[in-house]
Scaffold this active site. Structure first.
Site, PDB file in Angstrom:
ATOM      1  N   ARG A  74       0.802  -1.212   0.000  1.00  0.00           N
ATOM      2  CA  ARG A  74       0.000   0.000   0.000  1.00  0.00           C
ATOM      3  C   ARG A  74       0.839   1.268   0.000  1.00  0.00           C
ATOM      4  O   ARG A  74       0.548   2.224  -0.732  1.00  0.00           O
ATOM      5  CB  ARG A  74      -0.958  -0.009   1.201  1.00  0.00           C
ATOM      6  CG  ARG A  74      -1.845   1.236   1.332  1.00  0.00           C
ATOM      7  CD  ARG A  74      -2.446   1.717   0.024  1.00  0.00           C
ATOM      8  NE  ARG A  74      -3.190   0.677  -0.682  1.00  0.00           N
ATOM      9  CZ  ARG A  74      -3.554   0.745  -1.953  1.00  0.00           C
ATOM     10  NH1 ARG A  74      -3.207   1.785  -2.697  1.00  0.00           N
ATOM     11  NH2 ARG A  74      -4.241  -0.227  -2.513  1.00  0.00           N
TER      12      ARG A  74
ATOM     13  N   GLU B   8       5.382  39.729  -8.350  1.00  0.00           N
ATOM     14  CA  GLU B   8       4.017  39.588  -8.857  1.00  0.00           C
ATOM     15  C   GLU B   8       3.445  40.973  -9.139  1.00  0.00           C
ATOM     16  O   GLU B   8       3.557  41.879  -8.323  1.00  0.00           O
ATOM     17  CB  GLU B   8       3.175  38.867  -7.801  1.00  0.00           C
ATOM     18  CG  GLU B   8       1.731  38.641  -8.177  1.00  0.00           C
ATOM     19  CD  GLU B   8       0.976  37.935  -7.062  1.00  0.00           C
ATOM     20  OE1 GLU B   8       1.080  36.694  -6.962  1.00  0.00           O
ATOM     21  OE2 GLU B   8       0.300  38.626  -6.275  1.00  0.00           O
TER      22      GLU B   8
END
Length: 286
Positions: free
Chosen positions: A97, A197
């Site tokens: 898993r 930005e």
């Protein structure tokens, strides 16, 4: 990610999953019983995580024998066998898993990235990831982006300066933020690239006038405004090439609209935060 760091993660994964024992397997499988399991691909995509899976298997039980058939980055199809592992059945069942969880997620990211990058393969634009990653799995998820043909942005807050809107607002404006970032790097002898930005042409012009940023991010620009911004930046004379990145709400349906504007990069958070894992299973060979 180096082996030491990866093994620390593997220990955490097994502690999470096994604790004091896999009581299901221990209750019905003899300790000395040997067997083979194989990884079966159940959907088309790009395979990623094979090298990580090998380390998970080796770390848990060095006596397990790994036989690989398909490498990271390969295109896979439903029914393909990626690898086989032979050894103690108890070990095979206990690694199953954890190994599948990592491989499915990495392959899902690689597949999604490949899909995005393929749409703009005829342009000079590259798809970038973001820091919107699963805590603890950033290095592996960013590795999956590379395997899928994308590029990494910064790894974290330590390897690049990215002045976002909150930094700009707190610093008192574009110029203040950029000057402080440059002076910080000089003062601390940091060779870090500086990106800022921007939200409009006015902010772009102010950033350009400082001659500081290495990259300008166009945040939440429409394709039309992006084309105008690219033209404005490319016609600005500053003696160096300034990279341009588009960001903010860009989807697989709008990606190409931005790429053809001439930006260097398009950053897509969905590569890591909204990806669907690639289906696969680890089945016993009878």
């Amino acid at each position: 990610m180096n082996t030491t760091e990866l093994n620390k993660l593997i220990d955490l994964w097994f502690e999470e999953d096994i604790r004091d024992g896999d009581h299901t397997s221990l209750s019905c499988i003899p300790e000395t019983q040997m067997g083979t399991q194989q990884l079966i691909i159940k959907a088309d995509g790009i395979l990623a995580g094979v090298e990580v899976a090998k380390e998970i298997i080796r770390h848990f039980d060095p006596e397990l024998q790994f036989e690989g058939f398909i490498a990271d980055g390969a295109e896979v199809h439903k029914g393909d066998i990626a690898f086989r592992v032979t050894g103690k059945e108890l070990s095979l069942l206990q690694v199953e898993r954890t190994m599948l969880n990592i491989m499915q997620r990495m392959s899902g990211i690689a597949t999604t990235t490949h899909r995005y990058q393929s749409l703009i393969a005829d342009t000079k634009c590259h798809v970038l990831d973001t820091r919107k990653t699963t805590p603890g799995l950033r290095y592996l998820e960013k590795e999956a982006v590379l395997i899928g043909g994308g590029m990494n942005h910064r790894i974290g807050l330590f390897d690049m300066i990215l002045l976002k809107d909150n930094h700009v607002d707190f610093a008192g404006g574009i110029t203040n933020a950029l000057v402080r970032a440059r002076d910080y790097c000089i003062r601390n002898n940091k060779d870090l690239r500086i990106e800022i930005e921007t939200r409009n042409l006015k902010e772009i012009e102010e950033a350009l006038r400082t001659n500081i940023p290495d990259r300008i991010m166009l945040d939440n620009f429409s394709p039309e405004r992006t084309a105008q911004a690219v033209d404005f930046i490319r016609n600005w004379t500053c003696g160096k090439y300034i990279e341009i990145e588009s960001s903010g709400g860009i989807t697989i349906d709008t990606l190409r609209d931005y790429a053809v504007c001439g930006v260097d990069f398009v950053s897509v958070g969905a590569l890591t935060h909204s990806v669907k894992s690639l289906d696969m299973s680890f089945k016993a060979v009878k």
